[in-house]
Design a protein around this motif. Structure first.
Motif, short mmCIF file in Angstrom:
data_model
loop_
_atom_site.label_atom_id
_atom_site.label_comp_id
_atom_site.label_asym_id
_atom_site.label_seq_id
_atom_site.Cartn_x
_atom_site.Cartn_y
_atom_site.Cartn_z
N TRP A 52 1.84 6.50 -6.99
CA TRP A 52 0.76 7.37 -7.45
C TRP A 52 1.19 8.84 -7.32
O TRP A 52 0.97 9.63 -8.23
CB TRP A 52 -0.48 7.09 -6.62
N ASP A 100 0.83 -1.20 0.00
CA ASP A 100 0.00 0.00 0.00
C ASP A 100 0.87 1.25 0.00
O ASP A 100 0.59 2.21 -0.73
CB ASP A 100 -0.94 -0.01 1.20
N ASN A 141 2.29 1.70 -3.40
CA ASN A 141 1.26 2.17 -4.32
C ASN A 141 1.03 3.67 -4.17
O ASN A 141 0.94 4.39 -5.17
CB ASN A 141 -0.04 1.40 -4.07
#
Length: 75
Positions: free
Chosen positions: A68, A61, A64
């Motif tokens: 992003w 996570d 990610n």
């Protein structure tokens, strides 16, 4: 990255508190660290797998979110 630093700071603070409380009760540093690490020693294989899976998902996570933000920053 901030989340990892905050998580590590809370973990170190909690471990430091446990070790200092044990030392106030008259235990040596080795005994205190043995008590702190004991829950991980008595875990069975499925429990260790689930703990590893949770840590992996947390890191995934964070990766990610980092990817992003990096993607949106360059655009």
């Amino acid at each position: 990255m901030k989340l990892i630093v905050v998580w590590l700071m809370f973990a170190l603070l909690a471990i430091g508190t446990m070790v200092s409380m044990d030392q106030l009760m008259g235990m040596t540093l080795h005994q205190s660290l043995h008590i702190v690490l004991n829950p991980f020693r008595v875990m069975e294989t499925p429990e260790l797998f689930i703990l590893s899976l949770f840590i992996f998902l947390l890191l995934l996570d964070l990766l990610n979110v980092w990817m992003w933000k990096r993607k949106n920053k360059t655009s």
